[in-house]
Design a protein around this motif. Structure first.
Motif, PDB file in Angstrom:
ATOM      1  N   ILE A 139       0.844  -1.204   0.000  1.00  0.00           N
ATOM      2  CA  ILE A 139       0.000   0.000   0.000  1.00  0.00           C
ATOM      3  C   ILE A 139       0.877   1.251   0.000  1.00  0.00           C
ATOM      4  O   ILE A 139       0.610   2.210  -0.727  1.00  0.00           O
ATOM      5  N   ARG A 140       1.959   1.254   0.795  1.00  0.00           N
ATOM      6  CA  ARG A 140       2.876   2.405   0.815  1.00  0.00           C
ATOM      7  C   ARG A 140       3.531   2.584  -0.551  1.00  0.00           C
ATOM      8  O   ARG A 140       3.683   3.710  -1.040  1.00  0.00           O
ATOM      9  N   GLU A 141       3.922   1.479  -1.169  1.00  0.00           N
ATOM     10  CA  GLU A 141       4.535   1.545  -2.516  1.00  0.00           C
ATOM     11  C   GLU A 141       3.535   2.112  -3.519  1.00  0.00           C
ATOM     12  O   GLU A 141       3.883   2.975  -4.338  1.00  0.00           O
ATOM     13  N   ALA A 142       2.293   1.657  -3.446  1.00  0.00           N
ATOM     14  CA  ALA A 142       1.262   2.166  -4.350  1.00  0.00           C
ATOM     15  C   ALA A 142       1.002   3.652  -4.097  1.00  0.00           C
ATOM     16  O   ALA A 142       0.804   4.429  -5.047  1.00  0.00           O
ATOM     17  N   ALA A 143       1.024   4.066  -2.827  1.00  0.00           N
ATOM     18  CA  ALA A 143       0.830   5.488  -2.494  1.00  0.00           C
ATOM     19  C   ALA A 143       1.955   6.330  -3.087  1.00  0.00           C
ATOM     20  O   ALA A 143       1.711   7.410  -3.636  1.00  0.00           O
ATOM     21  N   ASP A 144       3.195   5.843  -2.986  1.00  0.00           N
ATOM     22  CA  ASP A 144       4.331   6.565  -3.569  1.00  0.00           C
ATOM     23  C   ASP A 144       4.179   6.672  -5.088  1.00  0.00           C
ATOM     24  O   ASP A 144       4.419   7.736  -5.673  1.00  0.00           O
ATOM     25  N   THR A 145       3.772   5.576  -5.725  1.00  0.00           N
ATOM     26  CA  THR A 145       3.580   5.580  -7.176  1.00  0.00           C
ATOM     27  C   THR A 145       2.502   6.581  -7.572  1.00  0.00           C
ATOM     28  O   THR A 145       2.680   7.382  -8.502  1.00  0.00           O
ATOM     29  N   ALA A 146       1.367   6.558  -6.868  1.00  0.00           N
ATOM     30  CA  ALA A 146       0.275   7.483  -7.177  1.00  0.00           C
ATOM     31  C   ALA A 146       0.715   8.930  -6.942  1.00  0.00           C
ATOM     32  O   ALA A 146       0.415   9.823  -7.748  1.00  0.00           O
ATOM     33  N   LEU A 148       3.811  10.189  -7.082  1.00  0.00           N
ATOM     34  CA  LEU A 148       4.733  10.588  -8.156  1.00  0.00           C
ATOM     35  C   LEU A 148       3.984  10.839  -9.456  1.00  0.00           C
ATOM     36  O   LEU A 148       4.274  11.793 -10.183  1.00  0.00           O
ATOM     37  N   HIS A 149       3.016   9.991  -9.771  1.00  0.00           N
ATOM     38  CA  HIS A 149       2.202  10.170 -10.980  1.00  0.00           C
ATOM     39  C   HIS A 149       1.477  11.510 -10.926  1.00  0.00           C
ATOM     40  O   HIS A 149       1.479  12.265 -11.907  1.00  0.00           O
ATOM     41  N   ASN A 150       0.864  11.812  -9.772  1.00  0.00           N
ATOM     42  CA  ASN A 150       0.110  13.061  -9.638  1.00  0.00           C
ATOM     43  C   ASN A 150       1.019  14.282  -9.702  1.00  0.00           C
ATOM     44  O   ASN A 150       0.663  15.290 -10.311  1.00  0.00           O
ATOM     45  N   ALA A 153       1.889  14.771 -13.317  1.00  0.00           N
ATOM     46  CA  ALA A 153       0.741  15.305 -14.057  1.00  0.00           C
ATOM     47  C   ALA A 153       0.571  16.788 -13.790  1.00  0.00           C
ATOM     48  O   ALA A 153       0.250  17.553 -14.723  1.00  0.00           O
ATOM     49  N   VAL A 154       0.810  17.256 -12.579  1.00  0.00           N
ATOM     50  CA  VAL A 154       0.710  18.675 -12.247  1.00  0.00           C
ATOM     51  C   VAL A 154       1.811  19.456 -12.968  1.00  0.00           C
ATOM     52  O   VAL A 154       1.587  20.547 -13.520  1.00  0.00           O
ATOM     53  N   GLU A 155       3.034  18.909 -12.984  1.00  0.00           N
ATOM     54  CA  GLU A 155       4.161  19.589 -13.655  1.00  0.00           C
ATOM     55  C   GLU A 155       3.912  19.723 -15.150  1.00  0.00           C
ATOM     56  O   GLU A 155       4.214  20.742 -15.750  1.00  0.00           O
ATOM     57  N   VAL A 156       3.408  18.672 -15.768  1.00  0.00           N
ATOM     58  CA  VAL A 156       3.142  18.678 -17.206  1.00  0.00           C
ATOM     59  C   VAL A 156       2.040  19.679 -17.543  1.00  0.00           C
ATOM     60  O   VAL A 156       2.101  20.372 -18.549  1.00  0.00           O
ATOM     61  N   ALA A 157       1.047  19.769 -16.682  1.00  0.00           N
ATOM     62  CA  ALA A 157      -0.080  20.670 -16.925  1.00  0.00           C
ATOM     63  C   ALA A 157       0.311  22.125 -16.726  1.00  0.00           C
ATOM     64  O   ALA A 157      -0.330  23.017 -17.286  1.00  0.00           O
ATOM     65  N   ALA A 158       1.367  22.376 -15.970  1.00  0.00           N
ATOM     66  CA  ALA A 158       1.758  23.760 -15.687  1.00  0.00           C
ATOM     67  C   ALA A 158       2.479  24.430 -16.810  1.00  0.00           C
ATOM     68  O   ALA A 158       2.872  24.132 -17.801  1.00  0.00           O
TER      69      ALA A 158
END
Length: 158
Positions: A139-146, A148-150, A153-158
């Protein structure tokens, strides 16, 4: 009658009190529904037992069981944050009058507030705990992945 005989005679009239096993204490237990017929008796109770055997009365002495403090893990969802989607509980328990030796022995009760509880030996509980630790790491690994993905996505949108 000499002093020793006198002492023996007095001791012969005393009813010995049963020894309480280490890790236990005498606890009051209410037997029968509340009312004039309800009786209060004292039974050996494990020190880890958190049950109030007076307020949580039973009909018969054979129905007395012991349960420790319950740990609950609540899993919420952002779709309905006011109510947990899942709740998992665990506590130590024993049913000293059970005909089943495993139920008489201290065991771990794991439940989810919605279906049949699981009754685990200490060894089974160790295995489940190891699996839950693996799940927690995943769950911690999945949280880190999510996360980083988010962030990406924020950096790309900026």
């Amino acid at each position: 009658m000499d002093k020793q005989q006198s002492t023996q005679a007095v001791l012969g009239t005393v009813t010995p009190f049963p020894a309480i096993a280490p890790g236990h204490h005498l606890a009051p237990v209410a037997i029968g529904a509340p009312g004039p017929e309800q009786k209060l008796v004292f039974v050996p109770c494990p020190d880890w037992c958190a049950t109030n055997h007076v307020s949580e009365w039973v009909h018969f002495l054979e129905d007395v069981d012991h349960t420790g403090d319950t740990l609950a893990v609540h899993v919420h969802s952002f779709f309905n944050p006011s109510k947990p989607a899942y709740t998992m509980t665990a506590a130590v328990g024993c049913d000293p009058m059970s005909s089943d030796l495993q139920m008489r022995a201290a065991h771990i009760i794991v439940g989810d507030e919605g279906s049949v509880d699981a009754y685990l030996t200490p060894e089974m509980a160790d295995e489940v705990a190891a699996d839950l630790e693996k799940l927690a790491a995943k769950i911690r690994e999945a949280a880190d992945t999510a996360r980083l993905h988010n962030e990406h996505a924020v950096e790309v949108a900026a």
